[in-house]
Design a protein around this motif. Structure first.
Motif, PDB file in Angstrom:
ATOM      1  N   ASP A  37       0.855  -1.191   0.000  1.00 33.74           N
ATOM      2  CA  ASP A  37       0.000   0.000   0.000  1.00 33.74           C
ATOM      3  C   ASP A  37       0.890   1.240   0.000  1.00 33.74           C
ATOM      4  O   ASP A  37       2.122   1.138  -0.088  1.00 33.74           O
ATOM      5  CB  ASP A  37      -0.971  -0.019   1.189  1.00 33.74           C
ATOM      6  CG  ASP A  37      -0.270   0.225   2.516  1.00 33.74           C
ATOM      7  OD1 ASP A  37       0.982   0.207   2.554  1.00 33.74           O
ATOM      8  OD2 ASP A  37      -0.979   0.417   3.521  1.00 33.74           O
ATOM      9  N   ASN A  38       0.271   2.418   0.097  1.00 31.80           N
ATOM     10  CA  ASN A  38       1.054   3.660   0.002  1.00 31.80           C
ATOM     11  C   ASN A  38       2.084   3.782   1.125  1.00 31.80           C
ATOM     12  O   ASN A  38       3.197   4.261   0.906  1.00 31.80           O
ATOM     13  CB  ASN A  38       0.125   4.879   0.029  1.00 31.80           C
ATOM     14  CG  ASN A  38      -0.617   5.053  -1.287  1.00 31.80           C
ATOM     15  OD1 ASN A  38      -0.150   4.586  -2.331  1.00 31.80           O
ATOM     16  ND2 ASN A  38      -1.776   5.696  -1.259  1.00 31.80           N
ATOM     17  N   ARG A  41       5.023   1.672   0.145  1.00 30.49           N
ATOM     18  CA  ARG A  41       5.769   2.273  -0.972  1.00 30.49           C
ATOM     19  C   ARG A  41       6.651   3.431  -0.486  1.00 30.49           C
ATOM     20  O   ARG A  41       7.783   3.607  -0.945  1.00 30.49           O
ATOM     21  CB  ARG A  41       4.793   2.787  -2.031  1.00 30.49           C
ATOM     22  CG  ARG A  41       4.096   1.694  -2.819  1.00 30.49           C
ATOM     23  CD  ARG A  41       3.405   2.281  -4.040  1.00 30.49           C
ATOM     24  NE  ARG A  41       2.527   1.307  -4.667  1.00 30.49           N
ATOM     25  CZ  ARG A  41       1.219   1.217  -4.425  1.00 30.49           C
ATOM     26  NH1 ARG A  41       0.647   2.071  -3.578  1.00 30.49           N
ATOM     27  NH2 ARG A  41       0.487   0.316  -5.033  1.00 30.49           N
ATOM     28  N   GLU A  42       6.116   4.200   0.442  1.00 28.40           N
ATOM     29  CA  GLU A  42       6.868   5.352   0.948  1.00 28.40           C
ATOM     30  C   GLU A  42       8.025   4.943   1.846  1.00 28.40           C
ATOM     31  O   GLU A  42       8.883   5.778   2.181  1.00 28.40           O
ATOM     32  CB  GLU A  42       5.928   6.274   1.728  1.00 28.40           C
ATOM     33  CG  GLU A  42       4.880   6.972   0.859  1.00 28.40           C
ATOM     34  CD  GLU A  42       3.813   7.669   1.687  1.00 28.40           C
ATOM     35  OE1 GLU A  42       3.815   7.480   2.923  1.00 28.40           O
ATOM     36  OE2 GLU A  42       2.981   8.377   1.100  1.00 28.40           O
ATOM     37  N   GLU A  75       0.320  -3.784   4.309  1.00 27.76           N
ATOM     38  CA  GLU A  75      -0.128  -2.477   4.783  1.00 27.76           C
ATOM     39  C   GLU A  75       0.723  -2.007   5.949  1.00 27.76           C
ATOM     40  O   GLU A  75       1.225  -2.829   6.722  1.00 27.76           O
ATOM     41  CB  GLU A  75      -1.602  -2.535   5.214  1.00 27.76           C
ATOM     42  CG  GLU A  75      -2.560  -2.929   4.095  1.00 27.76           C
ATOM     43  CD  GLU A  75      -3.969  -3.169   4.609  1.00 27.76           C
ATOM     44  OE1 GLU A  75      -4.161  -3.249   5.839  1.00 27.76           O
ATOM     45  OE2 GLU A  75      -4.887  -3.287   3.779  1.00 27.76           O
TER      46      GLU A  75
END
Length: 512
Positions: A37-38, A41-42, A75
């Motif tokens: 999820d974001n 990725r970050e 996540e």
């Protein structure tokens, strides 16, 4: 050859080990794959800053990070530390001989500090199952994870500590928690007690019955009569958590991130009291990233709904199935998770909008039909799942000012424990039935047998008081609990009469 480190992901209240594979090759970009999820990725941006600020070298090549199994969505930020260690090992800055022996978990700050994560207890349990030698985890979560025996738990505060540990430049101290000692030490750690309550002996008796049989209860009375005060003291008379229940309850609070750093094991039964503006998702659980709701946080404890008619109708109705099945299932397109939700429901309400219907001294100012409309905000199917309806009356001045010491919670609890022991023996051959309130209609017919005189009493009561048909099984369950408190094998007329008394809202005459 790619380097492998190991992290973990929590789904529901169970954890799954995630393999973090890192490969460095010629190129210039960073890639992370495996359904991230974001937040995941970050993580490469956080990892790069942390590695650089701790004095290590971030490779300026193509880095591919794979989170396996790749078909499970990943996540959160707990993979940061495992990814950073993988990159440093693949670039030759860490000896990787021992990486396969440890599960690594933690969120990285830009300066390399390690932040806490959710779900440390289920992750620790899964790490032991999967045969890991140790668990490297943020220091704030170390005591929680250290409950699991035969697993070395290292609480760390900075990326540099972990790098030096794997390189053999320093050693980390293990966190040790004796779960049994911790459990026994805190088992009676309650701030309130029934000895604080002046008068209200009949209400205490009703709550004792509710605790003994695991029955749901609703308290009806005017403002200031003591409904909330009495409800908050109910956990003090419930049987203490056993070690299995304590671990189960702690897992749920761990997943929800509700445990403080100083806590390792929940040793007292939870008491949850959500505000009446709560949403249905917050109550039963769910959301875009499913989390346990209030009914799961109250697992093995008490869910208290103050001012019941003020809750939204949709919020109350979603509780009906969990009250029966003692679990809630959150379903999504690609997965579903189960959260346990075996709780005692305690609700309170005023008898009318002004609060003074049936008050012995003050006059109700509500218009015709207002009281009935107010009570009808609570649906019949929900009331059907509440065994005891208890009318709470205000305490007079003489009782409030009396110096007479009320009965302490520990004495009431002793009677409750004896009654629960009888029920444990009774239901030893029945799966998932631990108390009288959990009996099915078939089990009620088998166990709650009454005499012909008892049948006549119950028939007359239902006809004279206008009790509904749904009250029949509830009365039998409650009367069986009252008999257990008296250590009686038979349900007598006295037990039945007392149980009938606790069906106030089923009477046709109530509220006009």
């Amino acid at each position: 050859m790619p380097v492998k480190t190991f992290g973990s992901s929590v789904y529901g209240v169970e954890a799954t080990t995630i393999t973090v594979e890192v490969n460095i090759s010629s190129g210039t970009k960073y890639f992370i794959v495996g359904l991230p999820d974001n937040a995941v990725r970050e993580s490469l941006l956080r990892v790069e800053s942390a590695i650089t600020n701790c004095g290590y070298r971030m490779p300026r090549q193509k880095i591919v990070v794979n989170l396996a199994p790749a078909d499970i969505r990943k996540e959160g930020s707990s993979y940061d530390l495992a990814i950073a260690i993988g990159i440093l090992a693949e670039s030759g800055q860490i000896e990787n001989a021992r990486l396969d022996k440890y599960l690594i978990l933690g969120e990285l700050s830009l300066d390399g500090d390690i932040q806490s994560v959710k779900g440390a207890l289920p992750i620790s349990i899964q790490a032991k199952r999967d045969g890991f030698e140790g668990l490297i985890i943020p220091k704030a979560n170390a005591r929680e994870a250290a409950i699991v025996k035969d697993l070395q738990v290292y609480g760390v505060t900075n990326l540099k500590e972990v790098v030096e540990f794997f390189n053999g430049d320093t050693s980390l101290s293990t966190t040790v928690v004796d779960a049994r000692d911790e459990f026994l030490y805190n088992i009676n750690n309650y701030e309130s007690d029934f000895s604080d309550v002046k008068g209200q002996e009949n209400i205490k008796r009703a709550l004792e019955i509710a605790a003994a049989g695991g029955h749901n209860v609703i308290l009806i009375g005017p403002p200031g009569a003591g409904k909330t005060m009495l409800a908050k003291r109910l956990p003090t008379v419930l049987p203490p958590l056993n070690l299995h229940e304590a671990l189960e309850t702690t897992k749920i609070h761990s997943v929800a991130g509700k445990l403080a750093a100083a806590d390792s094991l929940m040793t007292i039964r939870p008491f949850r009291s959500p505000h009446h503006t709560i949403s249905d998702v917050a109550l039963v659980g769910g959301g875009a990233h499913p989390q346990p709701g209030e009914i799961s946080l109250a697992h093995n404890g008490v869910l208290f709904l103050d001012e019941l008619p003020e809750f939204k109708r949709t919020v109350l109705e979603v509780m009906r199935q969990p009250l029966e099945e003692r679990r809630v299932t959150i379903s999504r397109a690609k997965f579903s998770v189960d959260y346990p939700a075996s709780f005692m429901l305690v609700a309170s309400m005023n008898p009318c909008p002004c609060g003074f219907y049936n008050h012995p001294e003050k006059e109700c100012v509500c218009g015709p039909g207002v009281v009935q409309r107010y009570l009808s905000k609570v649906s019949g199917p929900l009331l059907d799942r509440i065994d005891l309806h208890v009318e709470v009356t205000p305490v007079d001045f003489n009782e409030l000012s009396s110096d007479r010491k009320a009965e302490a919670s520990v004495l009431i609890r002793e009677r409750v424990i004896r009654a629960r022991e009888i029920q444990t023996e009774r239901f030893k051959d029945k799966a998932d039935v631990y108390a009288n309130a959990q009996m099915s209609p078939k089990t009620v017919r088998e166990i709650c047998r009454i005499s012909d005189a008892g049948q006549q009493l119950l028939k007359k009561a239902m006809e004279k008081l206008g009790l509904s048909a749904r009250a029949y099984d509830r009365i039998l369950k409650v009367s069986r609990t009252i008999a257990d408190l008296d250590s009686s094998d038979e349900i007598t007329l006295e037990h039945l009469a007392e149980a009938i008394h606790y069906r106030s809202l089923d009477r046709d005459s109530w509220a006009g």
